[in-house]
Design an enzyme around this catalytic site. Structure first.
Site, PDB file in Angstrom:
ATOM      1  N   ARG A 132     -22.000  -4.539  -1.866  1.00 29.54           N
ATOM      2  CA  ARG A 132     -21.111  -5.814  -1.702  1.00 29.54           C
ATOM      3  C   ARG A 132     -21.272  -6.838  -0.733  1.00 29.54           C
ATOM      4  O   ARG A 132     -21.500  -6.307   0.511  1.00 29.54           O
ATOM      5  CB  ARG A 132     -19.627  -5.280  -1.549  1.00 29.54           C
ATOM      6  CG  ARG A 132     -18.752  -6.415  -1.910  1.00 29.54           C
ATOM      7  CD  ARG A 132     -17.100  -5.755  -1.904  1.00 29.54           C
ATOM      8  NE  ARG A 132     -16.783  -5.037  -0.844  1.00 29.54           N
ATOM      9  CZ  ARG A 132     -15.588  -4.429  -0.794  1.00 29.54           C
ATOM     10  NH1 ARG A 132     -14.630  -4.664  -1.810  1.00 29.54           N
ATOM     11  NH2 ARG A 132     -15.151  -3.850   0.259  1.00 29.54           N
ATOM     12  N   ARG A 169       0.796  -1.483   0.005  1.00 30.51           N
ATOM     13  CA  ARG A 169       0.081  -0.040   0.080  1.00 30.51           C
ATOM     14  C   ARG A 169       0.903   1.387   0.028  1.00 30.51           C
ATOM     15  O   ARG A 169       0.269   2.515   0.001  1.00 30.51           O
ATOM     16  CB  ARG A 169      -0.933   0.081   1.183  1.00 30.51           C
ATOM     17  CG  ARG A 169      -2.022  -1.220   1.089  1.00 30.51           C
ATOM     18  CD  ARG A 169      -2.938  -1.007   2.422  1.00 30.51           C
ATOM     19  NE  ARG A 169      -4.009  -1.926   2.001  1.00 30.51           N
ATOM     20  CZ  ARG A 169      -5.169  -2.029   3.174  1.00 30.51           C
ATOM     21  NH1 ARG A 169      -5.024  -1.029   4.068  1.00 30.51           N
ATOM     22  NH2 ARG A 169      -5.908  -3.204   2.711  1.00 30.51           N
TER      23      ARG A 169
END
Length: 268
Positions: free
Chosen positions: A167, A128
């Site tokens: 989701r 990240r």
């Protein structure tokens, strides 16, 4: 050349290609000393809701590699209340990222001990940051390996809200669905196992905005890092999942020219 003659030649070359690949794997095993054979080695880059959880299982099935979703790995540690899990939970509750050393160590352990990783891996959710990317490269270099692909799933932030709030996830496998765009065959039920699906507690609009702020400030520079290494590819993640998958396969097909079939102009 007639069609039958071309088919015969293609079949012969395919057998030769398989033999060459098997020989290369044996040589790599004797020289490299690693349990991880040469295969798919890639990372998926993209904000939450971009479709990493949809594309990764397809890549895993296609190439027989392991899917290392670092978020799922961490949540499993937290649920098991291991020392790592307790430490990670404290850090995540503060809205911070788990230390690079913990993450690299966890990934390296998977590569060494997870039999599914012998034919390569997909990293989903890591690295990240640029320092994490550099440490990942160093860890792989020590194994005489390097990443092959860094695929970025690009999508406008405004399109993510509907995706995220709808989701659904199968906790055990990481398979993801969507109430509207990619619903399960049976409501709130995983297609493969028949087990119940869940909606993550952080899949809300407010939580999404916070996560996107973190993503853009810390993760986006990783894209530039991989652009410089020459393995970065950007895909339009606003397309339907099937179209994104076709684009993904095109990225992998770029390597065909390095095979015997590709060099002879016989790859399909």
């Amino acid at each position: 050349m007639s069609g039958s003659a071309a088919d015969t030649l293609r079949a012969t070359v395919e057998k030769l290609q398989q033999q060459v690949e098997q020989l290369e794997k044996r040589l790599a095993g004797s020289v490299g000393g690693s349990n991880t054979q040469d295969g798919m080695r890639m990372i998926l880059i993209g904000p939450p809701g971009a479709g990493k959880g949809t594309q990764a299982p397809k890549i895993k099935e296609r190439f027989g590699c392991c899917h290392l979703a670092t978020g799922d790995m961490l949540r499993a540690q937290v649920a098991a209340k291991t020392d790592l899990g307790r430490e990670a939970k404290k850090i995540m509750d503060e809205g911070k990222l788990v230390s690079d050393e913990i993450m690299i160590g966890m990934i390296e352990s998977e590569l060494e001990n997870n039999k599914d990783c012998r034919h390569g891996f997909i990293l989903d959710g890591f690295p990240r940051t640029v320092p994490q990317a550099a440490k990942l490269d160093s860890m792989l270099a020590a194994k005489q390996q390097q990443l092959k692909h860094a695929v970025e799933l690009k999508i406008d932030d405004n399109l993510l809200v509907a995706r995220i709030t709808g989701r659904l996830v199968h906790p055990a496998s990481g398979r993801s669905y969507h109430k509207i765009f990619s619903p399960p065959k049976k409501d709130m039920t995983d297609d493969i196992t028949g087990e119940p699906l869940v909606q993550r507690s952080d899949d809300t609009e407010a939580a999404l905005k916070k996560r996107l702020t973190t993503y853009h400030s810390q993760t986006a520079p990783v894209v530039e890092y991989y652009r410089k290494t020459g393995i970065h590819t950007e895909l339009d993640a606003s397309k339907k999942p099937g179209e994104v998958w076709k684009d993904m396969l095109n990225v992998f097909d770029q390597n065909k020219s390095s095979t015997l079939l590709g060099k002879l102009g016989l790859s399909k």
